[in-house]
Motif scaffolding. Structure first.
Motif, PDB file in Angstrom:
ATOM      1  N   LEU A  51      33.616  45.577  38.049  1.00  0.00           N
ATOM      2  CA  LEU A  51      33.337  45.054  36.715  1.00  0.00           C
ATOM      3  C   LEU A  51      33.486  43.535  36.664  1.00  0.00           C
ATOM      4  O   LEU A  51      32.671  42.836  36.047  1.00  0.00           O
ATOM      5  CB  LEU A  51      34.250  45.718  35.683  1.00  0.00           C
ATOM      6  N   PRO A  55      33.589  42.897  30.051  1.00  0.00           N
ATOM      7  CA  PRO A  55      33.459  44.217  30.660  1.00  0.00           C
ATOM      8  C   PRO A  55      34.483  45.166  30.055  1.00  0.00           C
ATOM      9  O   PRO A  55      35.590  44.767  29.696  1.00  0.00           O
ATOM     10  CB  PRO A  55      33.738  43.972  32.131  1.00  0.00           C
ATOM     11  N   GLU A  79      37.284  49.702  40.845  1.00  0.00           N
ATOM     12  CA  GLU A  79      36.459  49.726  39.642  1.00  0.00           C
ATOM     13  C   GLU A  79      36.615  48.440  38.852  1.00  0.00           C
ATOM     14  O   GLU A  79      35.626  47.877  38.355  1.00  0.00           O
ATOM     15  CB  GLU A  79      36.801  50.950  38.798  1.00  0.00           C
ATOM     16  N   LYS A  80      37.830  47.937  38.756  1.00  0.00           N
ATOM     17  CA  LYS A  80      38.061  46.666  38.060  1.00  0.00           C
ATOM     18  C   LYS A  80      37.353  45.523  38.789  1.00  0.00           C
ATOM     19  O   LYS A  80      36.741  44.657  38.160  1.00  0.00           O
ATOM     20  CB  LYS A  80      39.557  46.391  37.963  1.00  0.00           C
ATOM     21  N   ALA A 107      38.458  49.261  33.210  1.00  0.00           N
ATOM     22  CA  ALA A 107      38.098  50.199  34.275  1.00  0.00           C
ATOM     23  C   ALA A 107      38.556  51.598  33.897  1.00  0.00           C
ATOM     24  O   ALA A 107      39.691  51.796  33.467  1.00  0.00           O
ATOM     25  CB  ALA A 107      38.731  49.776  35.590  1.00  0.00           C
ATOM     26  N   ARG A 166      30.475  41.929  38.349  1.00  0.00           N
ATOM     27  CA  ARG A 166      29.308  41.972  37.466  1.00  0.00           C
ATOM     28  C   ARG A 166      29.381  40.863  36.416  1.00  0.00           C
ATOM     29  O   ARG A 166      28.380  40.211  36.127  1.00  0.00           O
ATOM     30  CB  ARG A 166      29.207  43.327  36.768  1.00  0.00           C
TER      31      ARG A 166
END
Length: 138
Positions: free
Chosen positions: A109, A131, A105-106, A134, A112
């Protein structure tokens, strides 16, 4: 012509309808149900206090040996149904049990943020949002 590589989306973004129809995507979830007769897998993921579910068509990846409660990653195209639901037509469905979800998840991010920076004009970083941390899942 090769298909698109797929953008990472969190399962809750897909199930909440934040992904456009026909998009090539990558996502993940725990396999909780396999309906062999309809070639459908149900993946689940925990987001905050909510449990989201995602339907995945396995017609293009069969035969495969499903392992209930194992973590899977899927690459495929999203199709919205008339009833308001959506199904990911899997091109790739891989068991990734043991993967650290918080690190994944980190990484999503961070990717992105990096892609957002690349799209900004040089020297204009004032509009970048950092961001969020997470979310912790399971």
């Amino acid at each position: 012509m090769l298909p698109k590589p797929g953008i990472y989306y969190f399962p809750w973004e897909v199930s909440d309808g934040h992904v456009p129809d026909g998009s090539t995507l990558r996502t993940f979830g725990r396999l909780c149900l396999y309906d062999m007769t309809r070639s459908l897998v149900t993946l689940t993921a925990q987001h905050k206090s909510d449990q989201c579910q995602l339907l995945v068509s396995t017609k293009l990846v069969e035969p495969f040996e499903p392992r209930v409660d194992f973590l899977y990653m899927v690459l495929g195209e999203l199709e919205h149904n008339e009833g308001g639901g959506s199904v990911v037509k899997a091109r790739l469905l891989t068991c990734v049990e043991g993967m650290d979800l918080s690190l994944l998840e980190k990484a999503i991010l961070e990717q992105r943020l990096y892609l957002q920076k690349r799209q900004q004009p040089l020297g204009d970083t004032s509009t970048l949002a950092t961001p969020p941390p997470a979310p912790h899942s399971q």
